[in-house]
Scaffold this active site. Sequence first.
Site, PDB file in Angstrom:
ATOM      1  N   GLU A  32       1.154  -1.356  -0.232  1.00  0.00           N
ATOM      2  CA  GLU A  32       0.290   0.086   0.084  1.00  0.00           C
ATOM      3  C   GLU A  32       0.862   1.129  -0.326  1.00  0.00           C
ATOM      4  O   GLU A  32       2.293   1.240   0.290  1.00  0.00           O
ATOM      5  CB  GLU A  32      -1.239  -0.025   1.273  1.00  0.00           C
ATOM      6  CG  GLU A  32       0.048   0.395   2.786  1.00  0.00           C
ATOM      7  CD  GLU A  32       0.322  -0.789   2.732  1.00  0.00           C
ATOM      8  OE1 GLU A  32       1.478  -0.665   4.373  1.00  0.00           O
ATOM      9  OE2 GLU A  32       0.200  -2.183   2.467  1.00  0.00           O
ATOM     10  N   GLY A  71      12.026   0.786  -9.560  1.00  0.00           N
ATOM     11  CA  GLY A  71      12.162  -0.255 -11.411  1.00  0.00           C
ATOM     12  C   GLY A  71      10.584  -0.269 -11.701  1.00  0.00           C
ATOM     13  O   GLY A  71      10.320  -1.201 -12.839  1.00  0.00           O
ATOM     14  N   THR A  72       9.616  -0.080 -11.507  1.00  0.00           N
ATOM     15  CA  THR A  72       8.511   0.581 -11.905  1.00  0.00           C
ATOM     16  C   THR A  72       8.845   1.102 -13.036  1.00  0.00           C
ATOM     17  O   THR A  72       8.775   2.189 -12.952  1.00  0.00           O
ATOM     18  CB  THR A  72       7.609   1.112 -11.091  1.00  0.00           C
ATOM     19  OG1 THR A  72       7.464   0.389  -9.536  1.00  0.00           O
ATOM     20  CG2 THR A  72       5.976   0.920 -11.121  1.00  0.00           C
ATOM     21  N   THR A  73       8.068   0.598 -14.085  1.00  0.00           N
ATOM     22  CA  THR A  73       8.030   1.081 -15.535  1.00  0.00           C
ATOM     23  C   THR A  73       6.819   2.023 -15.452  1.00  0.00           C
ATOM     24  O   THR A  73       5.928   1.759 -14.779  1.00  0.00           O
ATOM     25  CB  THR A  73       8.497   0.101 -16.494  1.00  0.00           C
ATOM     26  OG1 THR A  73       8.247  -0.842 -16.411  1.00  0.00           O
ATOM     27  CG2 THR A  73       9.862   0.127 -16.257  1.00  0.00           C
ATOM     28  N   SER A  97      15.207   1.190 -15.757  1.00  0.00           N
ATOM     29  CA  SER A  97      14.071   0.067 -16.366  1.00  0.00           C
ATOM     30  C   SER A  97      14.460  -1.423 -16.531  1.00  0.00           C
ATOM     31  O   SER A  97      13.995  -1.722 -16.669  1.00  0.00           O
ATOM     32  CB  SER A  97      14.039   0.478 -18.462  1.00  0.00           C
ATOM     33  OG  SER A  97      15.186   0.500 -18.525  1.00  0.00           O
ATOM     34  N   PHE A  99      17.736  -3.737 -13.614  1.00  0.00           N
ATOM     35  CA  PHE A  99      18.411  -3.272 -13.559  1.00  0.00           C
ATOM     36  C   PHE A  99      19.795  -4.418 -13.132  1.00  0.00           C
ATOM     37  O   PHE A  99      20.167  -4.761 -12.756  1.00  0.00           O
ATOM     38  CB  PHE A  99      18.088  -3.423 -11.412  1.00  0.00           C
ATOM     39  CG  PHE A  99      17.579  -3.005 -11.528  1.00  0.00           C
ATOM     40  CD1 PHE A  99      18.849  -1.193 -10.484  1.00  0.00           C
ATOM     41  CD2 PHE A  99      16.200  -1.900 -11.526  1.00  0.00           C
ATOM     42  CE1 PHE A  99      18.215  -0.105  -9.750  1.00  0.00           C
ATOM     43  CE2 PHE A  99      15.591  -0.785 -10.756  1.00  0.00           C
ATOM     44  CZ  PHE A  99      16.822  -0.298 -10.209  1.00  0.00           C
ATOM     45  N   HIS A 131       7.454 -10.095 -22.749  1.00  0.00           N
ATOM     46  CA  HIS A 131       7.140 -10.476 -21.244  1.00  0.00           C
ATOM     47  C   HIS A 131       6.415 -11.521 -21.142  1.00  0.00           C
ATOM     48  O   HIS A 131       5.437 -11.476 -21.551  1.00  0.00           O
ATOM     49  CB  HIS A 131       7.214  -8.736 -20.708  1.00  0.00           C
ATOM     50  CG  HIS A 131       8.217  -8.591 -20.010  1.00  0.00           C
ATOM     51  ND1 HIS A 131       8.914  -7.077 -21.996  1.00  0.00           N
ATOM     52  CD2 HIS A 131       9.375  -8.574 -19.104  1.00  0.00           C
ATOM     53  CE1 HIS A 131       9.965  -6.861 -21.339  1.00  0.00           C
ATOM     54  NE2 HIS A 131      10.648  -7.924 -19.666  1.00  0.00           N
ATOM     55  N   HIS A 132       6.207 -11.790 -19.371  1.00  0.00           N
ATOM     56  CA  HIS A 132       4.756 -12.371 -19.288  1.00  0.00           C
ATOM     57  C   HIS A 132       3.929 -11.627 -19.467  1.00  0.00           C
ATOM     58  O   HIS A 132       4.191 -10.407 -18.924  1.00  0.00           O
ATOM     59  CB  HIS A 132       5.372 -12.408 -17.439  1.00  0.00           C
ATOM     60  CG  HIS A 132       5.508 -11.255 -16.772  1.00  0.00           C
ATOM     61  ND1 HIS A 132       4.773 -10.416 -16.419  1.00  0.00           N
ATOM     62  CD2 HIS A 132       7.076 -10.933 -17.103  1.00  0.00           C
ATOM     63  CE1 HIS A 132       4.986 -10.094 -15.145  1.00  0.00           C
ATOM     64  NE2 HIS A 132       6.576 -10.354 -15.863  1.00  0.00           N
ATOM     65  N   LYS A 135       3.044  -9.158 -17.314  1.00  0.00           N
ATOM     66  CA  LYS A 135       3.478  -7.681 -17.095  1.00  0.00           C
ATOM     67  C   LYS A 135       2.801  -6.493 -17.713  1.00  0.00           C
ATOM     68  O   LYS A 135       1.489  -5.822 -18.579  1.00  0.00           O
ATOM     69  CB  LYS A 135       4.622  -7.372 -18.668  1.00  0.00           C
ATOM     70  CG  LYS A 135       4.719  -5.576 -18.394  1.00  0.00           C
ATOM     71  CD  LYS A 135       6.739  -6.021 -19.039  1.00  0.00           C
ATOM     72  CE  LYS A 135       7.874  -4.915 -19.102  1.00  0.00           C
ATOM     73  NZ  LYS A 135       7.174  -4.487 -17.529  1.00  0.00           N
ATOM     74  N   THR A 142      12.583  -1.270 -20.573  1.00  0.00           N
ATOM     75  CA  THR A 142      13.714  -1.523 -20.881  1.00  0.00           C
ATOM     76  C   THR A 142      13.968  -1.203 -22.365  1.00  0.00           C
ATOM     77  O   THR A 142      14.818  -0.831 -22.924  1.00  0.00           O
ATOM     78  CB  THR A 142      14.291  -3.439 -21.160  1.00  0.00           C
ATOM     79  OG1 THR A 142      13.916  -3.398 -18.934  1.00  0.00           O
ATOM     80  CG2 THR A 142      15.664  -3.398 -21.434  1.00  0.00           C
TER      81      THR A 142
END
Length: 233
Positions: A32, A71-73, A97, A99, A131-132, A135, A142
């Site tokens: 949260e 790391g959130t895009t 984008s 790591f 990607h999975h 996403k 990236t």
Amino acid sequence: MKVALVGYGKMGKIIGEIAEKRGHEIVAKLNETPTAETLNNPDVVIEFSNPEVAFNNIKVCLENKIPVICGTTGWLEQKPEIEKIAQENNTSFLYGSNFSLGVNLFFALNEKLADLMKNFSEYNVQLEEIHHTHKKDAPSGTAISLAEGIIKNDQRFSSWKLDETKGSELGIFAIREDEVPGTHSIFYRSEVDEIEIKHTAFNRNGFALGAVVAAEWIQGKTGNFTMKDVLFS
């Protein structure tokens, strides 16, 4: 370090495991919007959440003068405002984008190849990312970084778009398949041949390790940074 994890999904759990193996303490695991109390006085926040909540998550942490590794895009139109908040609060912010060490080497390789190919107009450029299916943003952060690396080095292109390359718009195909951690390819195609460079992630561990290394690196620093600063400065 004392680490607060904001966004405790699959990535957050792997980050927590790696951080603890490297001797750090996890003081908060949040799904949260954080508060000063729920963050529990960490040395750094590692934020892997969702695009729609990332801005508020990061803002709260920076306003409490806590460094943030994000790391959130999918929220980057608000990134300049976040970087201003980090400066105003004399703390630090690092967005990546991706790591992964391998991906960041791939970024450098991509820019070098784009510079080599810029004068060969017979080659058409196309990006593809897979990607999975979980996403939420497309194209991936990236893929956007890769596209920006090409645009910076090849004046034929001024922007990127989802779909096929046309004119000055560099194309990105975004494909979603079950449980693919991340595959990124750049193709240079002519009528007679094709050059391809490709990065394939086998699991999420490389992304998680890079985020923890970035959190270790940012201690004692102020300002806005990227993984290029962590790995190549």
